[in-house]
Design a protein around this motif. Sequence first.
Motif, PDB file in Angstrom:
ATOM      1  N   LYS A 104       0.276  20.989  -0.462  1.00 12.37           N
ATOM      2  CA  LYS A 104      -0.260  22.227  -1.025  1.00 12.37           C
ATOM      3  C   LYS A 104      -1.734  22.406  -0.682  1.00 12.37           C
ATOM      4  O   LYS A 104      -2.181  23.501  -0.358  1.00 12.37           O
ATOM      5  CB  LYS A 104      -0.063  22.205  -2.545  1.00 12.37           C
ATOM      6  N   ASN A 105      -2.495  21.302  -0.758  1.00 12.97           N
ATOM      7  CA  ASN A 105      -3.942  21.430  -0.536  1.00 12.97           C
ATOM      8  C   ASN A 105      -4.523  20.354   0.379  1.00 12.97           C
ATOM      9  O   ASN A 105      -5.738  20.191   0.449  1.00 12.97           O
ATOM     10  CB  ASN A 105      -4.685  21.423  -1.879  1.00 12.97           C
ATOM     11  N   ASP A 106      -3.651  19.608   1.069  1.00 14.04           N
ATOM     12  CA  ASP A 106      -4.083  18.567   2.011  1.00 14.04           C
ATOM     13  C   ASP A 106      -4.906  17.460   1.358  1.00 14.04           C
ATOM     14  O   ASP A 106      -5.660  16.753   2.020  1.00 14.04           O
ATOM     15  CB  ASP A 106      -4.873  19.164   3.185  1.00 14.04           C
ATOM     16  N   LYS A 107      -4.769  17.305   0.061  1.00 13.45           N
ATOM     17  CA  LYS A 107      -5.419  16.196  -0.628  1.00 13.45           C
ATOM     18  C   LYS A 107      -4.581  14.942  -0.438  1.00 13.45           C
ATOM     19  O   LYS A 107      -3.352  15.013  -0.361  1.00 13.45           O
ATOM     20  CB  LYS A 107      -5.552  16.521  -2.114  1.00 13.45           C
ATOM     21  N   ALA A 136       0.844  -1.191   0.000  1.00 16.26           N
ATOM     22  CA  ALA A 136       0.000   0.000   0.000  1.00 16.26           C
ATOM     23  C   ALA A 136       0.881   1.243   0.000  1.00 16.26           C
ATOM     24  O   ALA A 136       1.948   1.264   0.615  1.00 16.26           O
ATOM     25  CB  ALA A 136      -0.921  -0.003   1.218  1.00 16.26           C
ATOM     26  N   PHE A 137       0.389   2.275  -0.688  1.00 10.47           N
ATOM     27  CA  PHE A 137       1.153   3.509  -0.841  1.00 10.47           C
ATOM     28  C   PHE A 137       0.200   4.691  -0.699  1.00 10.47           C
ATOM     29  O   PHE A 137      -0.794   4.780  -1.421  1.00 10.47           O
ATOM     30  CB  PHE A 137       1.820   3.565  -2.226  1.00 10.47           C
ATOM     31  N   ALA A 138       0.497   5.580   0.238  1.00  6.52           N
ATOM     32  CA  ALA A 138      -0.311   6.788   0.416  1.00  6.52           C
ATOM     33  C   ALA A 138       0.441   7.978  -0.162  1.00  6.52           C
ATOM     34  O   ALA A 138       1.660   8.090  -0.009  1.00  6.52           O
ATOM     35  CB  ALA A 138      -0.605   7.011   1.897  1.00  6.52           C
ATOM     36  N   PHE A 139      -0.283   8.848  -0.816  1.00  3.80           N
ATOM     37  CA  PHE A 139       0.292  10.056  -1.402  1.00  3.80           C
ATOM     38  C   PHE A 139      -0.479  11.265  -0.884  1.00  3.80           C
ATOM     39  O   PHE A 139      -1.704  11.249  -0.835  1.00  3.80           O
ATOM     40  CB  PHE A 139       0.220  10.010  -2.930  1.00  3.80           C
ATOM     41  N   TYR A 140       0.254  12.283  -0.500  1.00  4.99           N
ATOM     42  CA  TYR A 140      -0.347  13.499   0.048  1.00  4.99           C
ATOM     43  C   TYR A 140       0.179  14.717  -0.702  1.00  4.99           C
ATOM     44  O   TYR A 140       1.316  14.735  -1.159  1.00  4.99           O
ATOM     45  CB  TYR A 140       0.020  13.678   1.522  1.00  4.99           C
ATOM     46  N   SER A 141      -0.654  15.751  -0.736  1.00 13.26           N
ATOM     47  CA  SER A 141      -0.221  17.054  -1.220  1.00 13.26           C
ATOM     48  C   SER A 141      -0.138  18.001  -0.033  1.00 13.26           C
ATOM     49  O   SER A 141      -1.128  18.203   0.669  1.00 13.26           O
ATOM     50  CB  SER A 141      -1.218  17.609  -2.242  1.00 13.26           C
ATOM     51  N   VAL A 183      -8.472   2.417  -4.463  1.00 15.25           N
ATOM     52  CA  VAL A 183      -8.083   3.809  -4.208  1.00 15.25           C
ATOM     53  C   VAL A 183      -8.952   4.365  -3.081  1.00 15.25           C
ATOM     54  O   VAL A 183     -10.179   4.389  -3.193  1.00 15.25           O
ATOM     55  CB  VAL A 183      -8.233   4.674  -5.469  1.00 15.25           C
ATOM     56  N   GLN A 184      -8.309   4.778  -2.004  1.00 16.80           N
ATOM     57  CA  GLN A 184      -9.009   5.349  -0.857  1.00 16.80           C
ATOM     58  C   GLN A 184      -8.670   6.835  -0.757  1.00 16.80           C
ATOM     59  O   GLN A 184      -7.500   7.216  -0.827  1.00 16.80           O
ATOM     60  CB  GLN A 184      -8.588   4.639   0.435  1.00 16.80           C
ATOM     61  N   GLN A 185      -9.672   7.668  -0.582  1.00 19.32           N
ATOM     62  CA  GLN A 185      -9.448   9.096  -0.389  1.00 19.32           C
ATOM     63  C   GLN A 185      -9.050   9.343   1.071  1.00 19.32           C
ATOM     64  O   GLN A 185      -9.663   8.806   1.986  1.00 19.32           O
ATOM     65  CB  GLN A 185     -10.705   9.898  -0.731  1.00 19.32           C
ATOM     66  N   LEU A 186      -8.016  10.129   1.273  1.00 16.61           N
ATOM     67  CA  LEU A 186      -7.532  10.435   2.619  1.00 16.61           C
ATOM     68  C   LEU A 186      -7.895  11.871   2.990  1.00 16.61           C
ATOM     69  O   LEU A 186      -7.837  12.760   2.156  1.00 16.61           O
ATOM     70  CB  LEU A 186      -6.012  10.252   2.692  1.00 16.61           C
ATOM     71  N   HIS A 187      -8.225  12.056   4.249  1.00 15.30           N
ATOM     72  CA  HIS A 187      -8.657  13.373   4.689  1.00 15.30           C
ATOM     73  C   HIS A 187      -7.754  13.958   5.776  1.00 15.30           C
ATOM     74  O   HIS A 187      -7.946  15.084   6.204  1.00 15.30           O
ATOM     75  CB  HIS A 187     -10.103  13.306   5.183  1.00 15.30           C
ATOM     76  N   GLU A 188      -6.757  13.168   6.223  1.00 17.43           N
ATOM     77  CA  GLU A 188      -5.821  13.713   7.206  1.00 17.43           C
ATOM     78  C   GLU A 188      -4.720  14.507   6.508  1.00 17.43           C
ATOM     79  O   GLU A 188      -4.486  14.352   5.310  1.00 17.43           O
ATOM     80  CB  GLU A 188      -5.200  12.599   8.058  1.00 17.43           C
ATOM     81  N   ARG A 189      -4.059  15.362   7.267  1.00 19.13           N
ATOM     82  CA  ARG A 189      -2.994  16.186   6.716  1.00 19.13           C
ATOM     83  C   ARG A 189      -1.773  15.321   6.384  1.00 19.13           C
ATOM     84  O   ARG A 189      -1.582  14.249   6.953  1.00 19.13           O
ATOM     85  CB  ARG A 189      -2.590  17.277   7.708  1.00 19.13           C
ATOM     86  N   ALA A 190      -0.965  15.828   5.483  1.00 18.39           N
ATOM     87  CA  ALA A 190       0.275  15.141   5.122  1.00 18.39           C
ATOM     88  C   ALA A 190       1.224  15.109   6.319  1.00 18.39           C
ATOM     89  O   ALA A 190       1.170  15.985   7.182  1.00 18.39           O
ATOM     90  CB  ALA A 190       0.948  15.860   3.962  1.00 18.39           C
ATOM     91  N   PRO A 191       2.084  14.072   6.401  1.00 15.15           N
ATOM     92  CA  PRO A 191       3.104  14.066   7.464  1.00 15.15           C
ATOM     93  C   PRO A 191       3.912  15.356   7.413  1.00 15.15           C
ATOM     94  O   PRO A 191       4.222  15.867   6.345  1.00 15.15           O
ATOM     95  CB  PRO A 191       3.967  12.852   7.107  1.00 15.15           C
ATOM     96  N   ARG A 192       4.252  15.877   8.581  1.00 16.31           N
ATOM     97  CA  ARG A 192       4.963  17.156   8.636  1.00 16.31           C
ATOM     98  C   ARG A 192       6.369  17.017   8.033  1.00 16.31           C
ATOM     99  O   ARG A 192       6.957  15.931   8.052  1.00 16.31           O
ATOM    100  CB  ARG A 192       5.070  17.654  10.081  1.00 16.31           C
TER     101      ARG A 192
END
Length: 203
Positions: free
Chosen positions: A89-92, A82-87, A152-161
């Motif tokens: 820029k917009n917390d997507k 599994a691989f999570a990707f965060y932005s 594909v799961q949509q994530l709603h938490e903020r990206a790792p700092r």
Amino acid sequence: MSCTFEQHLIDETIRFHGHSCPGLAIGIRAAEAALSEMAGVGTADLVCVAETDMCGVDGIQYLTGCTYGKGNFLHRDYGKMAFAFYSRKNDKGIRLVFRPESRGELDGEMPALMAKSVEKTITGEEQERLQQLRQEMQKRLMTLPIEELFTVQQLHERAPRPAKILESLVCQDCGENTMESRTRRFSGRTLCIPCFAKVEQKV
């Protein structure tokens, strides 16, 4: 639908990894899905969290620009494909989970032959069959539609700092500088993790 990366990029990714294999194909397709879902997010704002350390992570690093050195590629040792990707820029965010059934019938023979290969009990004929199966699997993984490869799961938490620059402390056993957050206290002394492991005992 076949992988949309140009062939020269795929070839460069294979060279970066050192060989072509089904695991790398999974990483290439994960990178493809992430860049499509996160279109417009620059490499400075894109973050990947991989839950495995298999071959595919090299494909993700090469194709997305997420790397350990920049601090925007993180490994969580969960043993999941599994691989999570965060932005940033917009917390997507999205999380891609590999679908084992996407391997199809080809996966029936492969595990036993791979085990024999590792144990060095495989015959020449079996080795040829394993190579054939691996090539067929790579082709399958590179041509299946993304939705058949991953959930594909949509994530709603903020990206790792982002990584922080922390103070270095001197280990009072080996004398080496160690990032403060990776030190341990034992009997009133500050130790690095390897030195701590030598003296700390659990019943």
